[in-house]
Design a protein around this motif. Sequence first.
Motif, PDB file in Angstrom:
ATOM      1  N   GLY A  76       0.804  -1.220   0.000  1.00 43.85           N
ATOM      2  CA  GLY A  76       0.000   0.000   0.000  1.00 43.85           C
ATOM      3  C   GLY A  76       0.834   1.264   0.000  1.00 43.85           C
ATOM      4  O   GLY A  76       0.525   2.218   0.713  1.00 43.85           O
ATOM      5  N   THR A 134      -2.298  -1.888   5.899  1.00 45.32           N
ATOM      6  CA  THR A 134      -3.217  -0.990   5.205  1.00 45.32           C
ATOM      7  C   THR A 134      -4.351  -0.602   6.147  1.00 45.32           C
ATOM      8  O   THR A 134      -4.327  -0.934   7.335  1.00 45.32           O
ATOM      9  CB  THR A 134      -3.734  -1.632   3.905  1.00 45.32           C
ATOM     10  N   ASP A 138      -9.833  -0.523   3.419  1.00 45.50           N
ATOM     11  CA  ASP A 138      -9.201  -0.662   2.101  1.00 45.50           C
ATOM     12  C   ASP A 138      -9.931  -1.726   1.281  1.00 45.50           C
ATOM     13  O   ASP A 138     -10.060  -2.877   1.714  1.00 45.50           O
ATOM     14  CB  ASP A 138      -7.735  -1.065   2.270  1.00 45.50           C
ATOM     15  N   ARG A 196      -6.588   6.565   4.618  1.00 44.35           N
ATOM     16  CA  ARG A 196      -6.106   6.488   3.230  1.00 44.35           C
ATOM     17  C   ARG A 196      -6.021   7.854   2.557  1.00 44.35           C
ATOM     18  O   ARG A 196      -5.351   7.995   1.530  1.00 44.35           O
ATOM     19  CB  ARG A 196      -7.003   5.552   2.417  1.00 44.35           C
TER      20      ARG A 196
END
Length: 351
Positions: A76, A134, A138, A196
């Motif tokens: 990621g 991550t 995700d 994110r």
Amino acid sequence: MAKDPSRPRPTMAEVARAAKVSVMTVSYTYAQPDRVSERTRARVREAATRLGYPGPHPGARSLRRGRTGSLGVVLGEHLTYAFEDPQATRFLAGVAEVCAGHGLGLTIVPITGAPSDADRVAEAAVDGFVVWTTSDDDPVLPAVAVTGLPAVVHGGPQHRDVPFVAIDDRAAARAVAAEALAGARRPMVLSFPLDRARTTGVRNGLDPAEATFRVTRERLRGVRDAWEATGGRWPQVRVAVCARNSACEADSLATALLAGPDAPDAVMAMSDELALGLMRAAARAGLAVPGDLAVTGWDDTDAAAAAGLTTVAQNLRAQGARCAQLVLGEEAADETGPIEWRLVLRDSTRR
């Protein structure tokens, strides 16, 4: 005889007719030669040479066996991160070591946060997945699960029945923060991204539950535990969020934070890279470590030792190897013990 590039690739059936054997015998000659007599093998190979047949296509063999001969690491981060970050390279070396022992290749599947990430994972020609740290939300995680291939998540998040490998980040953060913030009046955390979106910023008393990256969330909780154990209040602690685990980014962010009367006097950084960037900025500002500014890192890289940085040591190479072993079925998820870590005390802290 030179092969005519315009001529179609000879088939296994054509070789079988030329050698006057069955197609299965030709297949055995290449895939399981011990099942064919030496004389027959010679006849098959002579016919193959005469026709210009190079042998079965490796992709076709993979399809028949249900294997591609490669393990996928879902990363990621930008692809170059795998080669630039010291701990990422150690982790990948551990995965690669296990792959080499099994005669397998290693495929890095980078994800960028784009809608195409899930498709990239679904289309990866691999036999299993190791998912690098991550966020909880995700979409690559359900994409990995849908493939039905064996998988393991490193660092977080924990996802249904997928095996999970990580240290106790909260306990380790509590231990290192106790050293970083001892006697501090203006404490700060130099943090990994929260989610994110990877938005930078500075917050006071940030609620750890806001972080959708498990590693960030658990380390913030550990710092909060340590600070409140001293009688401090969590809103007193500033959290400076970096978009990337980058010494350059930490240097840039710290340059502004270290100016003025409210500059922190103690910082717990979530990685050695962030800590080293902070220390560079501190040196330019004329601040002494640890006299003016106590600093801790995380990972115990070679650079951390050279800088005299108090840090958390963990063996990322061993963790990478364990992830690969779990994917390949060498270990059962319920039989693996806890991942070890330890506090390394050096000159960057006051105690």
